[in-house]
Design a protein around this motif. Structure first.
Motif, PDB file in Angstrom:
ATOM      1  N   ILE A 108     -16.488  37.046  18.709  1.00  0.00           N
ATOM      2  CA  ILE A 108     -16.963  38.093  17.816  1.00  0.00           C
ATOM      3  C   ILE A 108     -18.412  37.814  17.443  1.00  0.00           C
ATOM      4  O   ILE A 108     -18.747  36.689  17.079  1.00  0.00           O
ATOM      5  N   PRO A 124     -20.352  49.006  11.840  1.00  0.00           N
ATOM      6  CA  PRO A 124     -20.144  47.936  10.850  1.00  0.00           C
ATOM      7  C   PRO A 124     -19.301  48.348   9.652  1.00  0.00           C
ATOM      8  O   PRO A 124     -18.819  47.477   8.921  1.00  0.00           O
ATOM      9  N   GLU A 125     -19.088  49.639   9.447  1.00  0.00           N
ATOM     10  CA  GLU A 125     -18.256  50.025   8.298  1.00  0.00           C
ATOM     11  C   GLU A 125     -16.759  49.859   8.574  1.00  0.00           C
ATOM     12  O   GLU A 125     -15.922  50.182   7.724  1.00  0.00           O
ATOM     13  N   ALA A 148     -22.547  40.041  16.766  1.00  0.00           N
ATOM     14  CA  ALA A 148     -23.251  41.257  16.373  1.00  0.00           C
ATOM     15  C   ALA A 148     -24.324  41.533  17.404  1.00  0.00           C
ATOM     16  O   ALA A 148     -24.820  40.626  18.059  1.00  0.00           O
ATOM     17  N   PRO A 152     -14.971  46.724   9.167  1.00  0.00           N
ATOM     18  CA  PRO A 152     -14.936  45.271   9.320  1.00  0.00           C
ATOM     19  C   PRO A 152     -13.586  44.799   9.836  1.00  0.00           C
ATOM     20  O   PRO A 152     -12.566  45.480   9.686  1.00  0.00           O
ATOM     21  N   LEU A 153     -13.617  43.631  10.431  1.00  0.00           N
ATOM     22  CA  LEU A 153     -12.408  42.999  10.940  1.00  0.00           C
ATOM     23  C   LEU A 153     -11.821  42.152   9.813  1.00  0.00           C
ATOM     24  O   LEU A 153     -12.520  41.362   9.196  1.00  0.00           O
ATOM     25  N   LEU A 154     -10.546  42.318   9.546  1.00  0.00           N
ATOM     26  CA  LEU A 154      -9.919  41.530   8.489  1.00  0.00           C
ATOM     27  C   LEU A 154      -9.182  40.358   9.111  1.00  0.00           C
ATOM     28  O   LEU A 154      -8.467  40.505  10.094  1.00  0.00           O
ATOM     29  N   THR A 155      -9.366  39.196   8.528  1.00  0.00           N
ATOM     30  CA  THR A 155      -8.699  38.011   9.047  1.00  0.00           C
ATOM     31  C   THR A 155      -8.191  37.179   7.904  1.00  0.00           C
ATOM     32  O   THR A 155      -8.713  37.244   6.797  1.00  0.00           O
ATOM     33  N   LEU A 190     -24.304  46.449  15.234  1.00  0.00           N
ATOM     34  CA  LEU A 190     -22.921  46.752  15.604  1.00  0.00           C
ATOM     35  C   LEU A 190     -22.147  45.438  15.706  1.00  0.00           C
ATOM     36  O   LEU A 190     -22.706  44.411  16.089  1.00  0.00           O
ATOM     37  N   MET A 191     -20.875  45.499  15.346  1.00  0.00           N
ATOM     38  CA  MET A 191     -19.999  44.350  15.605  1.00  0.00           C
ATOM     39  C   MET A 191     -19.644  44.356  17.078  1.00  0.00           C
ATOM     40  O   MET A 191     -19.276  45.401  17.617  1.00  0.00           O
TER      41      MET A 191
END
Lengths: 236, 236
Positions: free
Chosen positions: A181, A226-227, A183, A229-232, A202-203
């Motif tokens: 992951i 980017p709005e 940017a 986001p990846l949650l971990t 951008l992610m």
DNA sequence: GAGTGGTCTAGACCACATG
DNA sequence: ATGTGGTCTAGACCACTCA
């Protein structure tokens, strides 16, 4: 019928009780001896079922007190391969898939290397634009070995899902994946497709997906606004 | 000594055999009954030890065949809270921490909310620049409740690590964290500190770290140069 | 067919949380 | 004091892999 191990049956039963609201956030599960009696199994078998729910953060154990349903459903489906809709975490929004490209070609050297293909072997390249409520959210470029899914370039995807298609059409079940992951700045083409300014952040994810222990099924690059986001969740 | 459960002792023993090269990539572990005999425990206890190694992807079980040491050490320490050096995955490079700011202040409303603090309560704000081989790699901004670590703003960190400091000085052990990973354009200040062009893409992480079930220990924002991607492994 | 991990039993004692 | 989860035992039968 089953063939399922008992602890798996118990796990699913408990999970569906949670999903259906019989057991709610913060509720205490019946104690382990109690569950063992209810299901007519030994306590170790009940523990095996609960172990799985703990790994998925669906419940937490508190020594001396009980086992409780976890508060935050949004952290449950993480660190797992999941359908795009879950991954991007938009709940019941209108998620659509627009296929921008789908063709067979000889694998470029870097792609061939990561997919463990020999020089000259073919791949299917698939480019999808994912939209949420009509707005572009992510761009996904996938490379799949041609030998694995010969007609992929000519058939429609099952509900826009590559993994479902591979599984249902060719019996290729995805087991695990490794991801990088980072940017990147949007290229002109990405910017116009995703509706962001050129050069904007951008992610990015580079993902290699596997079926068995050693056989890669897909190499994917994705660019996400980017709005989203990846949650971990991380454990100690 | 110990107080450690037996399976934990066995787990560590097996892990150190792997780390020390006694057991190498692809090697088969002694069978479960064999290990049970070696350690003088029941097979279920051995299985408990191996279960943990499987969760961390250190070994894989193959039914009917054996349990084998996994090939890829680089995917082992993921989905876990880890020291910055491991997280950024630079092996034995020279990782340093430069403290750019360290002070007490009344928590801003958004910070107070996420740390479950009342209006007017104080926090310690800590800004660190991490460098790898002398080059800036990441910028980290941490907010810690003042009540949790009263002297944090006036004491040095243990080896640049906030978590080690909290643990060793105040007995606050970090248990888990939730993260939001995304991307953002570098501000002018970030750009100059990190040595990237202003407006260039950075990986961002917002992390909330917890000690017990419900008590937040730290809210952190970080900005990382894109050449240090985050590695993750996903299971089906 | 022998050996492996997968599942399961019916107990046991312990540390801990809670009333 | 009671009940909870944490650990552990000493077996058992099964499905599977591999020589």
């Amino acid at each position: 019928m089953s063939g399922l191990p008992i602890y798996e049956v118990i796990r699913r039963d408990l999970l569906s009780q949670i999903r259906d609201g019989v057991l709610r956030t913060g509720d205490r599960l019946p104690s382990e001896p109690e569950l063992a009696a209810q299901f007519g199994v030994s306590r170790m078998t009940v523990r095996q079922a609960i172990d799985q729910l703990v790994i998925d953060h669906v419940v937490v154990r508190r020594r001396g007190s009980g086992t409780y349903v976890t508060s935050a459903p949004r952290y449950r489906r993480l660190n797992r391969l999941a359908p795009f809709r879950d991954e991007i975490g938009v709940g019941d929004a209108d998620v659509r898939t627009e296929i921008r490209e789908r063709r067979e070609l000889v694998a470029p050297p870097d792609v061939a290397e990561r997919l463990l293909l020999k020089e000259g072997q073919k791949v299917v390249r698939l480019v999808r634009l994912r939209t949420v409520d009509g707005e572009p959210a992510a761009l996904q470029e996938s490379w799949v070995p041609y030998a694995l899914a010969p007609n992929l370039a000519r058939e429609d995807l099952v509900e826009g899902s590559l993994y479902r298609t591979l599984s249902e059409r060719w019996g290729v079940a995805v087991k695990w994946a490794e991801q990088q992951i980072s940017a990147a700045a949007a290229t002109e083409e990405q910017a116009s497709l995703l509706g962001v300014p050129m050069g904007g952040p951008l992610m990015t994810i580079v993902r290699l997906t596997f079926s068995g222990a050693e056989s890669p099924v897909e190499l994917a690059h994705s660019w996400t606004r980017p709005e989203y986001p990846l949650l971990t969740r991380l454990d100690a």
